[in-house]
Scaffold this motif. Structure first.
Motif, PDB file in Angstrom:
ATOM      1  N   GLU A   1      -6.117  10.143   0.155  1.00  0.00           N
ATOM      2  CA  GLU A   1      -5.550   8.792   0.251  1.00  0.00           C
ATOM      3  C   GLU A   1      -6.360   7.795  -0.577  1.00  0.00           C
ATOM      4  O   GLU A   1      -5.816   6.931  -1.252  1.00  0.00           O
ATOM      5  CB  GLU A   1      -5.500   8.359   1.723  1.00  0.00           C
TER       6      GLU A   1
ATOM      7  N   GLY B   1      -9.284   2.129   5.838  1.00  0.00           N
ATOM      8  CA  GLY B   1     -10.654   2.364   5.365  1.00  0.00           C
ATOM      9  C   GLY B   1     -10.986   1.489   4.178  1.00  0.00           C
ATOM     10  O   GLY B   1     -12.113   1.005   4.043  1.00  0.00           O
ATOM     11  N   LEU B   2     -10.009   1.266   3.315  1.00  0.00           N
ATOM     12  CA  LEU B   2     -10.228   0.347   2.189  1.00  0.00           C
ATOM     13  C   LEU B   2     -10.591  -1.039   2.727  1.00  0.00           C
ATOM     14  O   LEU B   2     -11.502  -1.704   2.221  1.00  0.00           O
ATOM     15  CB  LEU B   2      -8.975   0.279   1.312  1.00  0.00           C
TER      16      LEU B   2
ATOM     17  N   MET C   1      -5.243   5.696  -4.062  1.00  0.00           N
ATOM     18  CA  MET C   1      -5.273   4.224  -4.137  1.00  0.00           C
ATOM     19  C   MET C   1      -6.157   3.756  -5.295  1.00  0.00           C
ATOM     20  O   MET C   1      -5.797   2.823  -6.017  1.00  0.00           O
ATOM     21  CB  MET C   1      -5.772   3.632  -2.812  1.00  0.00           C
TER      22      MET C   1
ATOM     23  N   ALA D   1     -13.221   2.836  -1.927  1.00  0.00           N
ATOM     24  CA  ALA D   1     -12.056   2.205  -2.557  1.00  0.00           C
ATOM     25  C   ALA D   1     -12.022   0.714  -2.203  1.00  0.00           C
ATOM     26  O   ALA D   1     -11.661  -0.129  -3.031  1.00  0.00           O
ATOM     27  CB  ALA D   1     -10.773   2.897  -2.106  1.00  0.00           C
ATOM     28  N   GLY D   2     -12.420   0.388  -0.977  1.00  0.00           N
ATOM     29  CA  GLY D   2     -12.456  -1.020  -0.561  1.00  0.00           C
ATOM     30  C   GLY D   2     -13.486  -1.829  -1.330  1.00  0.00           C
ATOM     31  O   GLY D   2     -13.264  -2.984  -1.674  1.00  0.00           O
TER      32      GLY D   2
ATOM     33  N   SER E   1      -0.454   5.394   3.712  1.00  0.00           N
ATOM     34  CA  SER E   1      -1.760   6.052   3.890  1.00  0.00           C
ATOM     35  C   SER E   1      -2.576   5.204   4.861  1.00  0.00           C
ATOM     36  O   SER E   1      -3.518   4.523   4.475  1.00  0.00           O
ATOM     37  CB  SER E   1      -2.517   6.117   2.550  1.00  0.00           C
ATOM     38  N   GLU E   2      -2.197   5.250   6.132  1.00  0.00           N
ATOM     39  CA  GLU E   2      -2.820   4.317   7.085  1.00  0.00           C
ATOM     40  C   GLU E   2      -4.333   4.457   7.131  1.00  0.00           C
ATOM     41  O   GLU E   2      -5.062   3.460   7.121  1.00  0.00           O
ATOM     42  CB  GLU E   2      -2.226   4.492   8.488  1.00  0.00           C
ATOM     43  N   ALA E   3      -4.809   5.693   7.198  1.00  0.00           N
ATOM     44  CA  ALA E   3      -6.268   5.874   7.251  1.00  0.00           C
ATOM     45  C   ALA E   3      -6.892   5.336   5.972  1.00  0.00           C
ATOM     46  O   ALA E   3      -7.936   4.684   5.992  1.00  0.00           O
ATOM     47  CB  ALA E   3      -6.617   7.343   7.438  1.00  0.00           C
ATOM     48  N   GLY E   4      -6.248   5.616   4.863  1.00  0.00           N
ATOM     49  CA  GLY E   4      -6.791   5.211   3.565  1.00  0.00           C
ATOM     50  C   GLY E   4      -6.872   3.714   3.406  1.00  0.00           C
ATOM     51  O   GLY E   4      -7.935   3.165   3.089  1.00  0.00           O
ATOM     52  N   PHE E   5      -5.775   2.997   3.650  1.00  0.00           N
ATOM     53  CA  PHE E   5      -5.861   1.554   3.387  1.00  0.00           C
ATOM     54  C   PHE E   5      -6.591   0.815   4.490  1.00  0.00           C
ATOM     55  O   PHE E   5      -7.160  -0.255   4.259  1.00  0.00           O
ATOM     56  CB  PHE E   5      -4.504   0.928   3.020  1.00  0.00           C
TER      57      PHE E   5
ATOM     58  N   TRP F   1      -4.494   1.554  -8.437  1.00  0.00           N
ATOM     59  CA  TRP F   1      -4.941   0.166  -8.595  1.00  0.00           C
ATOM     60  C   TRP F   1      -6.083   0.011  -9.604  1.00  0.00           C
ATOM     61  O   TRP F   1      -6.658  -1.082  -9.731  1.00  0.00           O
ATOM     62  CB  TRP F   1      -5.358  -0.414  -7.231  1.00  0.00           C
TER      63      TRP F   1
ATOM     64  N   SER G   1       0.841  -1.204   0.000  1.00  0.00           N
ATOM     65  CA  SER G   1       0.000   0.000   0.000  1.00  0.00           C
ATOM     66  C   SER G   1       0.867   1.242   0.000  1.00  0.00           C
ATOM     67  O   SER G   1       2.033   1.190   0.370  1.00  0.00           O
ATOM     68  CB  SER G   1      -0.872   0.007   1.257  1.00  0.00           C
ATOM     69  N   PRO G   2       0.281   2.378  -0.390  1.00  0.00           N
ATOM     70  CA  PRO G   2       0.969   3.645  -0.137  1.00  0.00           C
ATOM     71  C   PRO G   2       1.024   3.892   1.374  1.00  0.00           C
ATOM     72  O   PRO G   2       0.328   3.218   2.142  1.00  0.00           O
ATOM     73  CB  PRO G   2       0.079   4.688  -0.817  1.00  0.00           C
TER      74      PRO G   2
ATOM     75  N   PRO H   1     -12.557   6.236   1.566  1.00  0.00           N
ATOM     76  CA  PRO H   1     -11.738   5.013   1.515  1.00  0.00           C
ATOM     77  C   PRO H   1     -12.585   3.740   1.490  1.00  0.00           C
ATOM     78  O   PRO H   1     -12.174   2.740   0.892  1.00  0.00           O
ATOM     79  CB  PRO H   1     -10.907   5.066   2.802  1.00  0.00           C
ATOM     80  N   LEU H   2     -13.754   3.773   2.129  1.00  0.00           N
ATOM     81  CA  LEU H   2     -14.621   2.586   2.103  1.00  0.00           C
ATOM     82  C   LEU H   2     -14.998   2.242   0.664  1.00  0.00           C
ATOM     83  O   LEU H   2     -15.041   1.073   0.273  1.00  0.00           O
ATOM     84  CB  LEU H   2     -15.888   2.827   2.934  1.00  0.00           C
TER      85      LEU H   2
ATOM     86  N   GLN I   1     -10.863   5.470  11.089  1.00  0.00           N
ATOM     87  CA  GLN I   1     -11.415   4.293  10.404  1.00  0.00           C
ATOM     88  C   GLN I   1     -11.669   3.150  11.388  1.00  0.00           C
ATOM     89  O   GLN I   1     -12.669   2.442  11.282  1.00  0.00           O
ATOM     90  CB  GLN I   1     -10.478   3.844   9.275  1.00  0.00           C
TER      91      GLN I   1
END
Lengths: 325, 322
Positions: free
Chosen positions: B157, A65-66, B161, B126-127, A59-63, B165, A56-57, B123-124, A93
């Motif tokens: 962020e 949240g992903l 992503m 993106a998930g 981007s702790e909050a980002g991934f 991706w 991942s980049p 971000p959700l 998140q």
């Protein structure tokens, strides 16, 4: 039984679960091509490919949240935080999204997700890289918190965590990734919420988890020379906590010491003492004592750092205090 | 893209009218203190919901949004009853009274919520895009957010992503010009918000969100393109809310003249004029629909008011999943 390190035990658990369930994937900083900042995921990219072991980049909050979003629609992400210090970036998140989703959707969206990484101080990393957040995590409803570094426990609990249908915060320690222990091969699951007695003893109950278990074992060894038998309890899961294991032990020893890393204000140790005093008031022969960090940001200097952390010397002192020695 | 049929025009109009009357009724009930908490009305932005969500495969494609979320689930097919009951915190609400105004959810409709932290849902999305890509599905996710969400770190962020991706995410900024009481021009250095996409080497589009026919046409192309390419896009939907940010907004930050000017571009009136000009409907039809919608809204209020409170013993349900 094979003797393997903590990092190998964790890798074995993740690998086995990824082999059995195609919805499980590992994502985090440096988990793939670099083989993991602490080599926990070594070789996994090669085995599973870049859609399942994902660099991942930063981007702790980002991934994180992903991961929450993917979990909402049926995936089982394992999100690796290079350390839990960095996970503070992702607390929105973890706390606002992962932990709340099931409840605020009226039960419609479970979040089967593991957020894992090393926790607490390593060695001479100074203030921003050396802190504990376990006490913050356990105070949020909607999550499970596991904190364990004994290789067999880590494997059995990691497998249970990945199969669990809730957000699981899994706290490890980079100081002991290389420490070895016997680990059962293949299918080995430890139920979440069940503690373990790491050493039997008659005179005092010592509750410790994560790498403090190793400090506790040293303390017990040393005190045994003086005829003091310490019973070491490792809750392994901090939320939910195996309170009954603690109560049963205290009813036998009548004395309680909690050894925990982290600052001492509103902690898991506070909670353990509170619950024990409430449930076992008449069984106690001394006020419980807690051993924890001094209330300062972690200094870089080695001697100062050793003094700030809850070390062997302070634990022995605490045990002697509850024994009136 | 096929032009909307006459039947679709009627459907769009009725969907927007239902949204308008539903929200007006929510506002009344709030003033009458039938419920409390926050209440963010969608009035003025209806074309965004109707135009975008009729351009997707409802129930298959995913949708997630911020907290201005009463209307989108209705466009997706949730009954007004379930939304109104949730507004009143009732057991029959779409989140069993746990979510309220800001947290509508439906797993059946693949509506992934109503989220209360500005930008936290991005971000959700993106998930969800990650899952679609991993499972090789022929789907997309629409992620709605307010204009102020683009100043959150999590927005950055997530878009980064999605871009690296190639995730099939359609990020939609509902630009109503104000983040609460602060004009977006005071908090963002860009004149065109969609230009944020350039920083991620991402496709971008500016969509007229005040005219449902334009919204639908542009979103239809965007959705199908995203489905085909699995490449994300940032869409700036130009719209305006006629009411305050929430119910407790004195609106001192904008001129009455501005609101009046915007009301001249009311999406309901624009579509009505079009339908009359095209002889799709007559004034009688509009009167009839007004009555129909009024009945649906009143039925939702009656249902919500007569619905039971959640039982106290259920308070610990759904903290953890089995």
């Amino acid at each position: 039984m094979a003797i393997i390190s903590l990092r190998e035990a964790l890798r074995q658990a993740m690998t086995e679960e990824m082999e059995r369930d195609p919805t499980v994937f590992l994502m985090g900083e440096e988990v793939g091509e670099y083989n993991g900042a602490y080599k926990v995921s070594k070789g996994m990219l090669q085995q599973f490919g870049p859609m399942r072991v994902v660099d991942s980049p930063i981007s702790e909050a980002g991934f994180c949240g992903l991961g929450v979003g993917a979990a909402m629609v049926g995936m089982r992400p394992i999100i690796e935080m290079m350390t839990w210090n960095f996970a503070i970036q992702a607390f929105d998140q973890i706390i606002n999204h992962a932990a709340k989703m099931l409840y605020m959707s009226g039960g419609q969206f479970p979040i089967p997700m593991v957020i894992r990484g090393p926790h607490g101080a390593a060695h001479m990393l100074s203030a921003q890289h050396s802190q504990c957040v376990d006490h913050m995590l356990v105070n949020v409803p909607g999550m499970i918190v596991i904190s364990t570094v004994i290789p067999a426990d880590a494997k059995g609990l990691m497998k249970s965590a990945i199969r669990n249908n809730n957000p699981v915060c899994f706290l490890e320690s980079e100081m002991v990734y290389g420490k070895e222990g016997e680990v059962p091969e293949g299918e080995y699951l430890i139920p979440i919420g069940v503690g373990d007695i790491k050493r039997k003893g008659e005179h005092v109950t010592l509750v410790a988890w994560n790498k403090m278990v190793y400090v506790a074992l040293e303390v017990a060894e040393e005190l045994a020379q003086e005829g003091i038998e310490v019973e070491i309890l490792d809750p392994r899961t901090l939320q939910p906590l195996d309170e009954n294991m603690i109560f049963e032990s205290v009813r036998k020893t009548h004395r309680l010491v909690v050894l925990e890393e982290g600052w001492g204000i509103s902690t898991i140790g506070n909670y353990i003492v509170d619950r024990t005093v409430t449930e076992c008031f008449d069984d106690l022969d001394a006020p419980p004592v807690r051993v924890h960090n001094h209330f300062v940001p972690m200094p870089y200097n080695e001697t100062l750092e050793h003094e700030v952390l809850p070390n062997k010397e302070r634990t022995i002192e605490a045990i002697k205090k509850v024994l009136y020695r | 893209m096929p032009a909307p049929t006459n039947a679709q025009l009627v459907e769009f109009y009725k969907d927007m009218l239902l949204a308008r009357r539903f929200e007006e009724r929510c506002g009344q009930l709030y003033v009458q203190q039938k419920f409390s908490g926050f209440c963010h009305l969608y009035i003025g932005q209806e074309a965004v919901s109707t135009g975008s969500l009729n351009a997707i495969r409802k129930g298959q494609d995913y949708v997630i949004s911020g907290y201005r979320d009463h209307v989108q689930p209705i466009t997706l097919g949730m009954t007004p009853r379930e939304v109104m009951a949730e507004m009143l915190g009732k057991a029959t609400g779409c989140a069993s009274g746990r979510g309220g105004s800001m947290h509508m959810f439906s797993s059946k409709l693949r509506y992934l919520g109503g989220h209360g932290i500005v930008g936290g849902q991005v971000p959700l999305a993106a998930g969800v895009g990650w899952k679609i890509k991993s499972m090789k599905e022929d789907l997309v996710i629409l992620c709605f957010m307010g204009d102020a969400a683009i100043n959150q770190g999590q927005f950055h962020e997530a878009l980064n992503m999605a871009a690296i991706w190639d995730l099939p995410c359609i990020f939609i900024i509902e630009n109503n010009l104000y983040g609460m009481g602060t004009a977006i021009s005071r908090t963002c250095s860009l004149n065109v918000l969609a230009d944020r996409a350039k920083g991620y080497n991402m496709r971008q589009a500016v969509v007229d969100g005040r005219n449902v026919l334009n919204t639908y046409a542009q979103m239809y192309e965007i959705v199908e393109e995203t489905r085909k390419t699995s490449k994300p896009i940032l869409v700036e939907m130009q719209t305006y809310r006629f009411r305050g940010h929430s119910m407790s907004d004195p609106q001192t930050y904008r001129l009455k003249e501005e609101v009046e000017r915007e009301r001249q571009q009311d999406c309901l009136q624009t579509l009505r004029d079009h339908m009359v000009a095209q002889k799709v409907a007559t004034d009688d039809d509009f009167d009839k629909w007004e009555e129909e919608i009024s009945e649906i809204v009143e039925d939702s209020v009656t249902f919500a008011e007569e619905s039971p409170e959640p039982e106290l013993h259920t308070i610990f349900d759904h903290v953890l999943a089995p």
